[in-house]
Design a protein around this motif. Structure first.
Motif, PDB file in Angstrom:
ATOM      1  N   SER A  56      16.961  49.449 -15.583  1.00  0.00           N
ATOM      2  CA  SER A  56      15.511  49.663 -15.581  1.00  0.00           C
ATOM      3  C   SER A  56      15.014  50.533 -16.732  1.00  0.00           C
ATOM      4  O   SER A  56      13.836  50.461 -17.080  1.00  0.00           O
ATOM      5  CB  SER A  56      15.044  50.214 -14.237  1.00  0.00           C
ATOM      6  OG  SER A  56      15.729  51.386 -13.922  1.00  0.00           O
ATOM      7  N   ILE A  57      15.889  51.316 -17.354  1.00  0.00           N
ATOM      8  CA  ILE A  57      15.401  52.121 -18.483  1.00  0.00           C
ATOM      9  C   ILE A  57      14.946  51.205 -19.622  1.00  0.00           C
ATOM     10  O   ILE A  57      13.894  51.413 -20.232  1.00  0.00           O
ATOM     11  CB  ILE A  57      16.483  53.133 -18.983  1.00  0.00           C
ATOM     12  CG1 ILE A  57      15.946  53.944 -20.169  1.00  0.00           C
ATOM     13  CG2 ILE A  57      17.787  52.463 -19.407  1.00  0.00           C
ATOM     14  CD1 ILE A  57      14.755  54.789 -19.883  1.00  0.00           C
ATOM     15  N   ILE A  58      15.704  50.168 -19.866  1.00  0.00           N
ATOM     16  CA  ILE A  58      15.346  49.255 -20.958  1.00  0.00           C
ATOM     17  C   ILE A  58      14.060  48.509 -20.601  1.00  0.00           C
ATOM     18  O   ILE A  58      13.137  48.394 -21.407  1.00  0.00           O
ATOM     19  CB  ILE A  58      16.501  48.248 -21.205  1.00  0.00           C
ATOM     20  CG1 ILE A  58      17.783  49.001 -21.590  1.00  0.00           C
ATOM     21  CG2 ILE A  58      16.113  47.227 -22.279  1.00  0.00           C
ATOM     22  CD1 ILE A  58      17.711  49.783 -22.872  1.00  0.00           C
ATOM     23  N   ASP A  59      14.021  48.016 -19.365  1.00  0.00           N
ATOM     24  CA  ASP A  59      12.850  47.275 -18.900  1.00  0.00           C
ATOM     25  C   ASP A  59      11.589  48.139 -19.003  1.00  0.00           C
ATOM     26  O   ASP A  59      10.550  47.709 -19.500  1.00  0.00           O
ATOM     27  CB  ASP A  59      13.093  46.836 -17.449  1.00  0.00           C
ATOM     28  CG  ASP A  59      12.054  45.853 -16.968  1.00  0.00           C
ATOM     29  OD1 ASP A  59      11.625  45.015 -17.773  1.00  0.00           O
ATOM     30  OD2 ASP A  59      11.658  45.926 -15.794  1.00  0.00           O
ATOM     31  N   ALA A  60      11.708  49.383 -18.565  1.00  0.00           N
ATOM     32  CA  ALA A  60      10.551  50.289 -18.578  1.00  0.00           C
ATOM     33  C   ALA A  60      10.068  50.534 -20.007  1.00  0.00           C
ATOM     34  O   ALA A  60       8.869  50.479 -20.294  1.00  0.00           O
ATOM     35  CB  ALA A  60      10.919  51.608 -17.906  1.00  0.00           C
ATOM     36  N   LEU A  61      11.004  50.790 -20.906  1.00  0.00           N
ATOM     37  CA  LEU A  61      10.618  51.069 -22.296  1.00  0.00           C
ATOM     38  C   LEU A  61      10.033  49.831 -22.966  1.00  0.00           C
ATOM     39  O   LEU A  61       9.051  49.905 -23.699  1.00  0.00           O
ATOM     40  CB  LEU A  61      11.835  51.577 -23.087  1.00  0.00           C
ATOM     41  CG  LEU A  61      12.255  53.022 -22.796  1.00  0.00           C
ATOM     42  CD1 LEU A  61      13.638  53.317 -23.340  1.00  0.00           C
ATOM     43  CD2 LEU A  61      11.248  54.010 -23.387  1.00  0.00           C
ATOM     44  N   LYS A  62      10.638  48.694 -22.709  1.00  0.00           N
ATOM     45  CA  LYS A  62      10.151  47.442 -23.325  1.00  0.00           C
ATOM     46  C   LYS A  62       8.745  47.109 -22.831  1.00  0.00           C
ATOM     47  O   LYS A  62       7.856  46.803 -23.611  1.00  0.00           O
ATOM     48  CB  LYS A  62      11.078  46.284 -22.960  1.00  0.00           C
ATOM     49  CG  LYS A  62      12.365  46.259 -23.731  1.00  0.00           C
ATOM     50  CD  LYS A  62      12.330  45.175 -24.787  1.00  0.00           C
ATOM     51  CE  LYS A  62      13.655  45.096 -25.516  1.00  0.00           C
ATOM     52  NZ  LYS A  62      13.485  45.122 -26.963  1.00  0.00           N
ATOM     53  N   ARG A  63       8.589  47.141 -21.517  1.00  0.00           N
ATOM     54  CA  ARG A  63       7.287  46.748 -20.965  1.00  0.00           C
ATOM     55  C   ARG A  63       6.173  47.647 -21.443  1.00  0.00           C
ATOM     56  O   ARG A  63       5.051  47.224 -21.640  1.00  0.00           O
ATOM     57  CB  ARG A  63       7.317  46.835 -19.432  1.00  0.00           C
ATOM     58  CG  ARG A  63       8.034  45.707 -18.775  1.00  0.00           C
ATOM     59  CD  ARG A  63       7.728  45.768 -17.287  1.00  0.00           C
ATOM     60  NE  ARG A  63       8.730  45.033 -16.538  1.00  0.00           N
ATOM     61  CZ  ARG A  63       8.465  44.383 -15.410  1.00  0.00           C
ATOM     62  NH1 ARG A  63       7.248  44.405 -14.906  1.00  0.00           N
ATOM     63  NH2 ARG A  63       9.412  43.751 -14.772  1.00  0.00           N
ATOM     64  N   SER A  64       6.494  48.932 -21.592  1.00  0.00           N
ATOM     65  CA  SER A  64       5.420  49.863 -21.899  1.00  0.00           C
ATOM     66  C   SER A  64       5.170  50.003 -23.389  1.00  0.00           C
ATOM     67  O   SER A  64       4.057  50.307 -23.806  1.00  0.00           O
ATOM     68  CB  SER A  64       5.710  51.226 -21.266  1.00  0.00           C
ATOM     69  OG  SER A  64       7.001  51.647 -21.646  1.00  0.00           O
TER      70      SER A  64
END
Ligand SMILES: NC(=O)c1ccc[n+]([C@@H]2O[C@H](COP(=O)([O-])OP(=O)(O)OC[C@H]3O[C@@H](n4cnc5c(N)ncnc54)[C@H](O)[C@@H]3O)[C@@H](O)[C@H]2O)c1
Length: 532
Positions: free
Chosen positions: A298-306
């Motif tokens: 989720s760290i990657i997902d969170a950074l990418k999405r935001s």
């Protein structure tokens, strides 16, 4: 929490967030719950209307429902963005009361949404193999036959899978939400439509929050609860305070969140816990999946999405090399980041070094890094002084404890301009034009900007179901009025339920090997002190 930017996934519970927080007694005493009295009277707030925007008015209830128990578990949440359209207006329980139904069979926002909710549940079932396997294996035995469970958790597609599993295993349930914002209305509708006593909707008022739990926990001639499945301790607290005699009939409490577990230990210490309870928050499978594997994704997902960030070649510093930090570092490294680690503990620092990360002090790299991630469980790890020295465009986010790790408060000074560029993304702009990118105002970035994998919730749900089965079926003197961890063998069983997904084949001990190691061939395979 900023209400101005409130979004469904922003209001997930953050069990991690309160890991080290002392007990947070309710702001409103649930023992004095208002409205919807079980004697059939509508209670003090009959006829009152919660006006549009009432949510925003009550800081008091926000602090109860979010900062306290209802802000502490991330582990059962999901975000589909689908429940956002009916947050405001008349609370459903008020409608029921006004219609002369103070104790309706269920109370949801709009039961007509059930078909949509059912599809959401079906999607979740696909990615929750462990709990579905448990359902299939135990549905004939009905290990929860005659169990009457008061449930108080998030109500979303994944917990719906748990609820329907408990029912398939023989239990009758009455269920309320543990968080005023996280309910997926369509899922609640699907459950209500399927005949479950569900009391929850997204955007509950304070009264509604306690009214819903009260509808589930109040004993009647037709409903004598004998188990509690809690996430944050609110159902336990309300029953203990308001229905003390009925509480004594409870065979067991299963608690999922850090805060709820903390409260149980306090009750136990004070000699007020008169029934056995199981702390599933600290079972091995849950901790590993939530902290390491879930954060790794989720760290990657969170950074990418935001931020739409590209990771290759970027320099990142991760503060803390515990489970969460390790997950973040692994993910960043895999995408080609140059990763630095800060640590206070020489053992974790050595692990980081051996895993190929440079161990540094934050000051040494703060000028050059593109991404700063905190994962320490501590406070004041990234200070204003650090942020002064960051380069233009540096992304700063927290994966650790609540909103304490980054000193966000220190950024609220007149010399800095805050610009909200996206939901959950603020640019903090200095007089010379330098800006840093702050995610989720320092709250848990993955919970605010991403979604939790259903697979992780499957692990938690299987753990909760097994804990209920164990407490419900245990011989009378196996568990005293105390707080227990899930037996190791059950932890292993939860893992084993998830192995077929990967077509993983376990090796079996030979008789000789089992004897040599002093183990039972079917487990448990490790002593309690083993560190995985
Ligand atoms: N974001 C999420 O989804 C999520 C999931 C699980 C846990 N958490 C939270 O993340 C935090 C960390 O969890 P964990 O399981 O990794 O804990 P942990 O104790 O295993 O790791 C934290 C590490 O930080 C180090 N540390 C403490 N203070 C430090 C400082 N000032 N500078 C550098 N290092 C420091 C500690 O030595 C430790 O090794 C906890 O607050 C936990 O509740 C978040």
């Amino acid at each position: 929490m900023s209400d101005a930017h409130a979004e469904p996934n922003q209001h997930r519970k953050e069990s991690v967030a309160t890991a080290n927080v002392p007990s947070d007694s309710p702001v409103t005493d649930p023992g004095q719950v208002r409205g919807g009295n079980t004697d059939g009277s509508a209670g003090k707030f009959e006829g009152q209307r919660v006006k549009s925007g009432a949510l925003k008015k009550s800081a008091r209830y926000r602090s109860r429902s979010l900062s306290a128990s209802s802000a502490d578990s991330y582990s059962s949440t999901s975000y589909t963005g689908s429940s956002s359209d009916e947050d405001e207006g008349v609370q459903p329980h008020e409608k029921a009361i006004a219609a002369g139904q103070p104790n309706p069979p269920y109370c949801v926002r709009n039961v007509e949404q059930h078909a949509f909710g059912r599809r959401e549940i079906q999607i979740a079932e696909q990615e929750m193999p462990g709990i579905m396997a448990l359902r299939a294996r135990a549905k004939d035995d009905k290990p929860l036959k005659d169990a009457k469970i008061v449930g108080c958790t998030h109500i979303n597609a994944q917990t719906a899978v748990l609820i329907e599993t408990l029912a398939a295993l023989g239990a009758t349930v009455r269920w309320a939400a543990c968080n005023i914002y996280s309910t997926q209305n369509e899922v609640a509708a699907a459950l209500a439509h399927a005949g479950f006593a569900i009391f929850a909707w997204r955007g509950e008022s304070e009264e509604a929050f306690w009214w819903c739990i009260d509808q589930c926990s109040t004993p009647t001639t037709a409903w004598q609860p004998n188990m509690i499945l809690d996430d944050g301790g609110d159902a336990t607290h309300l029953m203990l305070k308001k229905h003390a005699t009925a509480f004594k009939q409870i065979k067991g409490i299963v608690e999922e969140s850090v805060t709820g577990v903390h409260r149980l230990y306090q009750l136990s210490k004070a000699g007020k816990l008169c029934v056995p309870a199981m702390n599933v928050n600290d079972s091995v499978t849950k901790t590993k999946f939530d902290n390491l594997y879930s954060c790794r994704e989720s760290i990657i997902d969170a950074l990418k999405r935001s931020t739409d960030l590209m990771f290759g070649g970027k320099q990142a510093v991760v503060c803390g090399y515990g489970e969460v930090g390790k997950g973040c570092c692994q993910a960043l490294k895999a995408l080609g980041c140059v990763v630095y680690v800060t640590e206070i503990d020489p053992i974790c620092a050595l692990q980081a070094a051996m895993d190929g990360f440079r161990v540094v002090k934050l000051n040494e790299v703060i000028r050059q890094v593109d991404i700063v991630i905190t994962a320490t469980g501590n406070k004041g790890v990234v200070t204003r002084e650090h942020m002064e020295r960051m380069k233009n465009g540096c992304v700063v986010c927290n994966m650790g404890h609540s909103n304490t790790e980054i000193d966000v408060h220190s950024l609220r000074t007149p010399d800095l301009l805050w610009e909200r560029v996206r939901s959950q993304v603020d640019h903090i702009i200095w007089g010379n034009g330098k800006r840093i990118v702050l995610l989720a105002e320092g709250r848990l970035a993955n919970l605010c900007c991403s979604s939790l994998p259903s697979f992780v919730v499957s692990v938690t749900a299987a753990t909760q179901a097994l804990a209920l089965i164990e407490l419900y079926n245990a011989p009378q003197h196996r568990y005293k009025a105390d707080v227990y961890l899930l037996p190791k063998k059950m932890d292993e069983y939860v893992a084993s339920l998830h192995l077929p997904t990967f077509d993983a084949h376990l090796t079996e001990l030979t008789d000789e090997q089992a004897k040599y190691l002093g183990l039972n061939k079917v487990g448990p395979f490790k002593p309690n002190y083993y560190r995985y």
